[in-house]
Design a protein around this motif. Structure first.
Motif, PDB file in Angstrom:
ATOM      1  N   SER A  67      10.427   3.432  -0.919  1.00  0.00           N
ATOM      2  CA  SER A  67      10.256   2.855   0.412  1.00  0.00           C
ATOM      3  C   SER A  67      10.028   3.955   1.446  1.00  0.00           C
ATOM      4  O   SER A  67       9.215   3.804   2.356  1.00  0.00           O
ATOM      5  N   ARG A  68      10.730   5.087   1.292  1.00  0.00           N
ATOM      6  CA  ARG A  68      10.533   6.195   2.228  1.00  0.00           C
ATOM      7  C   ARG A  68       9.144   6.801   2.071  1.00  0.00           C
ATOM      8  O   ARG A  68       8.489   7.145   3.050  1.00  0.00           O
ATOM      9  N   VAL A  69       8.670   6.913   0.844  1.00  0.00           N
ATOM     10  CA  VAL A  69       7.327   7.450   0.603  1.00  0.00           C
ATOM     11  C   VAL A  69       6.283   6.500   1.185  1.00  0.00           C
ATOM     12  O   VAL A  69       5.291   6.947   1.772  1.00  0.00           O
ATOM     13  N   ASP A  70       6.491   5.194   1.031  1.00  0.00           N
ATOM     14  CA  ASP A  70       5.568   4.218   1.619  1.00  0.00           C
ATOM     15  C   ASP A  70       5.466   4.409   3.128  1.00  0.00           C
ATOM     16  O   ASP A  70       4.368   4.370   3.696  1.00  0.00           O
ATOM     17  N   VAL A  71       6.604   4.596   3.774  1.00  0.00           N
ATOM     18  CA  VAL A  71       6.607   4.817   5.226  1.00  0.00           C
ATOM     19  C   VAL A  71       5.840   6.094   5.553  1.00  0.00           C
ATOM     20  O   VAL A  71       5.035   6.127   6.491  1.00  0.00           O
ATOM     21  N   MET A  72       6.085   7.131   4.772  1.00  0.00           N
ATOM     22  CA  MET A  72       5.404   8.404   5.023  1.00  0.00           C
ATOM     23  C   MET A  72       3.902   8.292   4.777  1.00  0.00           C
ATOM     24  O   MET A  72       3.097   8.914   5.479  1.00  0.00           O
ATOM     25  N   GLU A  73       3.496   7.495   3.801  1.00  0.00           N
ATOM     26  CA  GLU A  73       2.068   7.318   3.526  1.00  0.00           C
ATOM     27  C   GLU A  73       1.388   6.507   4.623  1.00  0.00           C
ATOM     28  O   GLU A  73       0.225   6.729   4.922  1.00  0.00           O
ATOM     29  N   ARG A  74       2.098   5.562   5.198  1.00  0.00           N
ATOM     30  CA  ARG A  74       1.518   4.741   6.263  1.00  0.00           C
ATOM     31  C   ARG A  74       1.454   5.464   7.600  1.00  0.00           C
ATOM     32  O   ARG A  74       0.660   5.100   8.460  1.00  0.00           O
ATOM     33  N   ALA A  75       2.274   6.469   7.800  1.00  0.00           N
ATOM     34  CA  ALA A  75       2.353   7.152   9.092  1.00  0.00           C
ATOM     35  C   ALA A  75       1.012   7.726   9.535  1.00  0.00           C
ATOM     36  O   ALA A  75       0.621   7.525  10.705  1.00  0.00           O
ATOM     37  N   PRO A  76       0.243   8.450   8.706  1.00  0.00           N
ATOM     38  CA  PRO A  76      -1.042   8.980   9.184  1.00  0.00           C
ATOM     39  C   PRO A  76      -2.016   7.878   9.613  1.00  0.00           C
ATOM     40  O   PRO A  76      -2.727   8.034  10.613  1.00  0.00           O
TER      41      PRO A  76
END
Length: 111
Positions: A67-76
């Motif tokens: 879930s944290r990686v998903d958030v990080m991937e969506r940020a850009p």
């Protein structure tokens, strides 16, 4: 005659007793091995339980990391959308400001 029958029966019982003793002597190491294997199985089951608990806790950690990686991937992508909105708003504001300035300049020339 009864003594003979008793003696025969006693002899048969002794022979059977010896036979049974030999059989029990053969079975005793097997029983001990079965007991050892049973204890080993109990230990293995405990280890498997512990392994399952560890895997379960690792699964939870991996899910949180996902879930944290998903958030990080969506940020850009979200940042890029914000930059586009800001650029579009700046262009529209510049054009509106130019029109407003032009309109004020025209009004100032006529007045």
């Amino acid at each position: 005659m009864q003594e003979m029958e008793i003696l025969e029966r006693l002899t048969k019982v002794e022979e059977r007793s010896k036979s049974n003793t030999h059989r029990l002597d053969k079975l005793e190491p097997i029983i001990n091995e079965i007991h050892t294997m049973s204890n080993t199985m109990v230990q293995l089951v405990e280890e498997v339980k512990h392994t399952n608990e560890t895997v379960s806790s690792l699964d939870e950690k991996v899910e949180r990391m996902d879930s944290r990686v998903d958030v990080m991937e969506r940020a850009p992508a979200e940042d890029m959308r914000a930059y586009r909105r800001t650029a579009a708003a700046s262009v529209v504001s510049a054009i509106a400001g130019a029109f407003a300035a032009g309109a004020l300049a025209l009004l100032a020339n006529y007045i």
